[in-house]
Scaffold this active site. Structure first.
Site, PDB file in Angstrom:
ATOM      1  N   GLU A 140      -4.193 -36.427  -0.033  1.00  0.00           N
ATOM      2  CA  GLU A 140      -6.206 -36.950  -0.500  1.00  0.00           C
ATOM      3  C   GLU A 140      -6.188 -37.455  -1.443  1.00  0.00           C
ATOM      4  OE1 GLU A 140      -8.447 -33.288  -1.265  1.00  0.00           O
ATOM      5  OE2 GLU A 140      -9.927 -34.023  -1.399  1.00  0.00           O
ATOM      6  N   GLU A 240     -16.771 -30.717   0.078  1.00  0.00           N
ATOM      7  CA  GLU A 240     -16.470 -30.131  -0.331  1.00  0.00           C
ATOM      8  C   GLU A 240     -17.109 -29.833  -2.086  1.00  0.00           C
ATOM      9  OE1 GLU A 240     -11.215 -29.971  -1.445  1.00  0.00           O
ATOM     10  OE2 GLU A 240     -12.672 -31.395  -1.532  1.00  0.00           O
TER      11      GLU A 240
END
Ligand code: 3PY
Length: 260
Positions: A140, A240
């Site tokens: 990520e 998120e």
């Protein structure tokens, strides 16, 4: 067509994680979690939720050999946890993060050549582990300006370079558009490039500033959704984000932004 997921760590925060997973599932989304060691995996596995992603290590870092050994060891434990939940993706960062999201081993300035080589070697090994277990590790991108100062390989360009160099199916990018907007911007071109190279394992979203659901800030998520559809992206798009109000409304706003 892509699949939508919601990170259970950031919504319904007054409820136990199993109840959050249940509510997210009932609303029609897949479920993501972070550090699985903080949760009762058996209780989560008993919910009807379909898990999309979880953190793929407990401790460690990509930048030095000792940290890399710890990362690999705890990644093997994480694979077992993922098997328990039937979770296909295991998420990685340039270094372990503490409870505030700060790097356990911060890097000031640019990563050195040795750090890049160690990261490449470690990610290759992680990809091999993932392939033999039938799961995908995702690396990520994060932002260092607001949420994660000192994290190495944080830019989307860094994660792109590492994932492309490893070039194995067991490792893909977790392209986080919230972090990328703060770090680099130019989101649709970034998506086109990473998708064109076949490197996207998952996309995560939140708006900027504030990290709340799409529609609360400056990112044109309906245009992002159109670009993903035009590209034929059929992976996961995960929220998120902190809800700007109640969690249910935030999830519905997310769904609306990604429903063309
Ligand atoms: O900030 C993020 O995106 C994280 O994944 C923290 O775990």
């Amino acid at each position: 067509m892509y699949t939508l997921a919601v990170c259970a760590e950031m919504v319904y925060r007054d409820l136990p994680i199993e109840e959050r997973a249940r509510r997210i599932h009932e609303a029609g989304f897949q479920v993501e979690i972070w550090d699985w060691t903080r949760h009762d995996l058996s209780a989560l596995a008993q919910t009807p939720a379909e898990f999309s992603s979880m953190t793929g290590y407990i401790r460690g870092t990509l930048t030095d050999p000792d940290g890399a050994a710890e990362l690999l060891r705890t990644a093997e434990e994480s694979i077992k946890a993922a098997e328990h939940l039937g979770c296909p993706r295991l998420n990685l960062h340039g270094t372990g993060l503490d409870s505030e999201g700060l790097p356990v081993v911060p890097v000031t300035g640019e990563a050195t050549g040795d750090m890049w080589i160690t990261a490449h070697r470690t990610l290759t090994r992680l990809a091999e582990l993932g392939e033999s277990a039938g799961v995908t590790f995702t690396l990520e991108n994060l932002n260092t300006a607001v949420d994660h100062p000192g994290v190495p390989f944080a830019r989307a360009a860094d994660t792109y370079a590492l994932v492309a160099a490893v070039d194995r199916p067991g490792l893909r990018m977790n392209l986080d558009l919230y972090h990328a907007q703060i770090g680099e911007g130019n989101l649709i071109e970034l998506i086109r490039r990473a998708h064109g190279a076949g490197l996207i394992g998952e996309i995560q979203v939140a708006d900027v500033p504030g990290r709340c659901e799409p529609g609360t800030g400056e990112i044109n998520y309906p245009a992002v959704a159109r670009a993903l559809t035009d590209l034929g992206y059929d992976g996961t798009v995960a929220l998120e984000a902190w809800p700007s109000g109640d969690s249910h409304t935030a999830m519905e706003r997310f769904r609306a932004a990604f429903t063309l």
